[in-house]
Motif scaffolding. Sequence first.
Motif, PDB file in Angstrom:
ATOM      1  N   SER A 198      -4.736   5.790   6.059  1.00  0.00           N
ATOM      2  CA  SER A 198      -3.738   5.246   5.314  1.00  0.00           C
ATOM      3  C   SER A 198      -3.240   6.680   4.193  1.00  0.00           C
ATOM      4  O   SER A 198      -1.888   6.176   4.063  1.00  0.00           O
ATOM      5  N   GLN A 235      -0.304   8.195   7.103  1.00  0.00           N
ATOM      6  CA  GLN A 235       0.712   7.622   6.454  1.00  0.00           C
ATOM      7  C   GLN A 235       1.505   7.551   5.862  1.00  0.00           C
ATOM      8  O   GLN A 235       2.506   7.234   5.539  1.00  0.00           O
ATOM      9  N   MET A 236       0.214   7.744   4.113  1.00  0.00           N
ATOM     10  CA  MET A 236       2.244   7.456   2.908  1.00  0.00           C
ATOM     11  C   MET A 236       2.254   8.987   2.624  1.00  0.00           C
ATOM     12  O   MET A 236       2.445   9.298   2.062  1.00  0.00           O
ATOM     13  N   THR A 237       1.068  10.332   3.540  1.00  0.00           N
ATOM     14  CA  THR A 237       1.328  11.630   2.845  1.00  0.00           C
ATOM     15  C   THR A 237       2.133  12.387   3.674  1.00  0.00           C
ATOM     16  O   THR A 237       2.790  13.299   4.291  1.00  0.00           O
ATOM     17  N   LEU A 251      -6.199  12.862  -4.390  1.00  0.00           N
ATOM     18  CA  LEU A 251      -5.481  11.159  -3.757  1.00  0.00           C
ATOM     19  C   LEU A 251      -6.211  10.305  -4.547  1.00  0.00           C
ATOM     20  O   LEU A 251      -5.410   9.096  -4.703  1.00  0.00           O
ATOM     21  N   THR A 280      -3.777   8.426  -7.381  1.00  0.00           N
ATOM     22  CA  THR A 280      -2.472   7.317  -6.752  1.00  0.00           C
ATOM     23  C   THR A 280      -3.060   6.378  -5.987  1.00  0.00           C
ATOM     24  O   THR A 280      -2.458   5.736  -5.064  1.00  0.00           O
ATOM     25  N   MET A 281      -3.693   6.108  -5.480  1.00  0.00           N
ATOM     26  CA  MET A 281      -4.770   6.222  -4.210  1.00  0.00           C
ATOM     27  C   MET A 281      -5.940   5.655  -4.760  1.00  0.00           C
ATOM     28  O   MET A 281      -6.522   6.518  -3.525  1.00  0.00           O
ATOM     29  N   LEU A 291      -0.023  15.914  -4.238  1.00  0.00           N
ATOM     30  CA  LEU A 291       0.587  14.996  -3.309  1.00  0.00           C
ATOM     31  C   LEU A 291       0.288  13.997  -3.920  1.00  0.00           C
ATOM     32  O   LEU A 291      -0.500  13.437  -4.951  1.00  0.00           O
ATOM     33  N   ARG A 292       1.971  12.462  -4.559  1.00  0.00           N
ATOM     34  CA  ARG A 292       1.359  10.893  -5.527  1.00  0.00           C
ATOM     35  C   ARG A 292       1.496  10.209  -4.821  1.00  0.00           C
ATOM     36  O   ARG A 292       2.749   9.370  -4.718  1.00  0.00           O
ATOM     37  N   PRO A 293       1.093   9.778  -3.403  1.00  0.00           N
ATOM     38  CA  PRO A 293       2.238   8.653  -2.749  1.00  0.00           C
ATOM     39  C   PRO A 293       0.967   7.938  -3.534  1.00  0.00           C
ATOM     40  O   PRO A 293       0.319   7.651  -3.988  1.00  0.00           O
ATOM     41  N   GLU A 320      -0.123   3.853  -2.239  1.00  0.00           N
ATOM     42  CA  GLU A 320      -0.877   2.711  -1.684  1.00  0.00           C
ATOM     43  C   GLU A 320      -0.374   2.132   0.123  1.00  0.00           C
ATOM     44  O   GLU A 320       0.647   2.105  -0.669  1.00  0.00           O
ATOM     45  N   PRO A 321      -1.428   2.203   0.171  1.00  0.00           N
ATOM     46  CA  PRO A 321      -0.537   1.428   2.000  1.00  0.00           C
ATOM     47  C   PRO A 321      -0.178   0.316   1.703  1.00  0.00           C
ATOM     48  O   PRO A 321      -0.080  -0.465   1.042  1.00  0.00           O
TER      49      PRO A 321
END
Length: 561
Positions: free
Chosen positions: A313, A316-318, A329, A332-333, A405-407, A409-410
Amino acid sequence: MTEVLIHPGLVLIVGALLLPLLRGTLRSVAVVALPLLVLALVWQVPDGPAGQLRYLDHTLTPLQGDKLSRLFATLFSLMAAGGGLFAMTQKSRVEVPAAFVYAGSAIGVALAGDLVTVFVFWELMAVGSTLVLWSQGTEAAYRAARRYLMIHLLGGVVLFAGVTGHIVDTGDVAFSRMALDSPAHWLILIGFLVNAGAPPLSAWLPDAYPEASWSGSVFLSAFTTKTAVYVLIRGFPGAELLIWIGLFMAFYGIVYGLLENDIRRILAYTIVNQSGLMMVGVGIGTEMALDGAAAQAFVGVIYVALLLMSAGSVMQMTGKRKCTELGGLVRTMPLTAACGVIGAMAISAFPLTSGFISKSMVSQAALDGHHLWIWLLLTAASVGACLHAGIKFSWFVFFQKDSGLRPAEPPVSMRWAMVLFSLLCVALGIWPEPLYALLPYAVDYVPYTGAHVVTQLQLLLFSGLAFFVLLPYLKRSLTITLDADWLWRILLPALLRNVGMPLVRGWNMLVHAAYVLIMESTTLVLYQHRQDGRFARTWSTRSMALWVLVLLLGFLILYYV
């Protein structure tokens, strides 16, 4: 009793081949429903042979049930369903069908009653897993897939030689307990150990698995090494050699996991570490130890898959996969972080998680057998697993200094998969009786005793303290660790470039020169046989007589000399 004629593994394999024909919602439903249907079929398989056939004067049993095979087939079905849910948004049209062929073949191995069937599904697993890796579509994945296939084809050849030798020696194809009393049985053991990630070829696993997609590594973590554990439990329980191989693997995974920077390579080394712990249980060979190995395989697949889902996850998001590129992380996750922490607690054998109720069984079996040194080494390995997979992964990915980083959630399917696996980790830790009931032998073990809980909490507190004391020395750099894979990643390509290619060029030059010589000679001969050529004209009798005389004189000279 009615014989079961539908093989669960074949249902999943055939369904996988039909899956690319589906689109949209129908495909999404099928990705989860098909493995659940297979799970239901697994539980319809009765104890004993459920279907047999004749092949080359041997009776094959492609479908046979008992508690051990049912446990592993259940695990593989659940993993196919959970992995399919996690991979529902995967764009590749190859990965999930290939993963289902892979999972169906693993189920086929678990339900096989003869060595021929085991070998057929064993090799089909290699094909499916290679396609899962290849489907990532990057150059790194292609290279890793070639190396992966090379190692597994080698293992398959060794296994085939062993199975053939066993059949020639005994005339029996049944898959049952074997003693290390013949070259054939040694070859079978080596073939099994290749898939288990045993030395000296352990490096194939961390070399290949991290190059798969964010979802592909979840599938890869579940089947190959655990089918190897299954066949070792079935074929070589009590083989003392496995204790020492397993302990080596346990510490190998810890050392390289602590050195590693790539988050999925950290978890790949964790798979080697966990397989080693299971192998120790197989080597001890008592009922408690074998139950512990089987239980550890069941819960280990779930919490390692959960950790890889968390890592996937993040990837995939970062788009990042290095510890040096991540951190903070959790802001934000938070759901992904929470699931990752639960997986880390489970692999660290924290009380009220699944790892606590399985790892201790193998340690208890070592104590019961008066193997003090094995117990001490298993305890040290438990601390190391907590350090490199439990604390290090979670800290560097979610809690260390903010990476900026501010991804988000998947996607929701990935979140659901992580939540369900997290619930399984906690549920099995709180209520282990359903798992204990599935184990091959009756379980007379209570994990939640005061002494065990206190001892484990002390180990975990020591591990946490050691990690943060040594944290300045654990900061990673942008490097990659190599061990035996140096042979096929560095040495063999260098030999190919510096020795192989010059030899090929020299050979090509030789072939070209020979070709030119032959063509020129042929042209000369053809020219001399033309209508006006030397050999086409009329020769006088005097000339012919002269040449005959010359030849005879030459013959006489050679004869007397």
